[in-house]
Design a protein around this motif. Sequence first.
Motif, PDB file in Angstrom:
ATOM      1  N   LYS A 163     -10.365  -5.385   0.583  1.00 16.07           N
ATOM      2  CA  LYS A 163     -10.541  -6.577  -0.252  1.00 16.07           C
ATOM      3  C   LYS A 163      -9.690  -7.741   0.243  1.00 16.07           C
ATOM      4  N   ASP A 164      -8.671  -7.438   1.046  1.00 16.22           N
ATOM      5  CA  ASP A 164      -7.784  -8.473   1.579  1.00 16.22           C
ATOM      6  C   ASP A 164      -8.052  -8.749   3.057  1.00 16.22           C
ATOM      7  N   ARG A 165      -9.195  -8.322   3.567  1.00 20.60           N
ATOM      8  CA  ARG A 165      -9.469  -8.376   5.012  1.00 20.60           C
ATOM      9  C   ARG A 165      -9.201  -9.760   5.609  1.00 20.60           C
ATOM     10  N   ALA A 166      -9.543 -10.805   4.905  1.00 25.41           N
ATOM     11  CA  ALA A 166      -9.385 -12.157   5.461  1.00 25.41           C
ATOM     12  C   ALA A 166      -7.924 -12.554   5.654  1.00 25.41           C
ATOM     13  N   HIS A 167      -7.020 -11.791   5.048  1.00 20.93           N
ATOM     14  CA  HIS A 167      -5.605 -12.169   5.079  1.00 20.93           C
ATOM     15  C   HIS A 167      -4.717 -11.077   5.681  1.00 20.93           C
ATOM     16  N   TRP A 168      -5.294 -10.152   6.417  1.00 23.39           N
ATOM     17  CA  TRP A 168      -4.470  -9.108   7.019  1.00 23.39           C
ATOM     18  C   TRP A 168      -3.451  -9.716   7.986  1.00 23.39           C
ATOM     19  N   PRO A 169      -2.223  -9.208   7.964  1.00 23.13           N
ATOM     20  CA  PRO A 169      -1.231  -9.677   8.922  1.00 23.13           C
ATOM     21  C   PRO A 169      -1.479  -9.085  10.306  1.00 23.13           C
TER      22      PRO A 169
END
Length: 262
Positions: A171-177
Motif C-alpha cells: 500500500k506504500d509502494r510509491a513511497h518505499w525508501p
Amino acid sequence: MRRIPVIGVPLDHNSSYLRGSARGPFSLVEALHCDSANLWTETGFDLGPVLDHRGALDLSDRDTAFKVIEETAAEIGRSGRPIFLGGDHSVTYPLVRGMKRAVGDFTILHFDAHPDCYHEFEGNPYSHACPFARIMEEGLCTRLVSVGIRTAHGHQREQREKFGIQWLEMKDRAHWPVLSFDTPVYVSVDLDALDPAFAPGISHHEPGGMTTRELLDVLHAVDAPIIGADIVELNPDRDLNGVTAMVGAKILREIAGMMLSD
C-alpha cells in the motif's frame, strides 16, 4: 569465478491450506534449463559454468528434516554462496540457523505477501507462517526487511513491533525508501510476494502484489554481498504453463548474478 551451489529442499509438511511445494525445486530446476531461455544474467554473467547443482536433500524423515537442512546450510555456507530451492517457507528457519553458523552476522531481505512471523499457526510453531518469529527470537540476523507485505494479522503487527522488523508494504509502494545494508545479505524469496498475475503457481493467492520487474529492481539495488538465498513456495500443482517456475528461474539467475557481482 566462484561456483554457486544450488540445493533442493523438498519439504512441505509445515504448509497450511495446500501441499505441493515439496515438488517446487524440481520444477524450478527444469525451468532454469528450459531451451526457451538461457543462463545469462541481466548483469552480464554466464551461469553455465557457475551453477553447481547438488540435487535435493532427503527429507523423508520429518523428525530429522530441520537438522538435515541446518547442517547442510552450515556445511555449504562455509565454502560457498548457496541458493536453496523450497519447499515451503518453514525451511528458511533451519537454513538461516545453518548460515549463521557458517558466516556470522547478516541481514535478511525477505520478499513475501505475508510477514510469516506468527508465534505459532494452527498449533504449529514451525509452520511456514512462523519462520521469522523463530529467527528473530534466536537473534539469527542483525536486521529483517520484509518487502511486498499486503496481508498482516494484528498479531503479526505486534510481532513486528516486538522484534523491530522493517516492512515495505504494498500500500506504500510509491513511497518505499531506497534500501541500504551495512552487513552481508541473505535473500529469502517467497514467490507469493509477486502478484498472482505473475506467479499463479503458489498455494496462497494474494492480489495486489509486486511485478516481477519490481522485485528484480529491489534485488539489483542490493549494495552489500549476497551470501545465500532461498526461493520458496512454488506449487507446481497450481502453475499455469510453467509460468511461475520460469519466474522463479529468472529470480534465481538474477540472485546468482548479484552473488557474482561483488
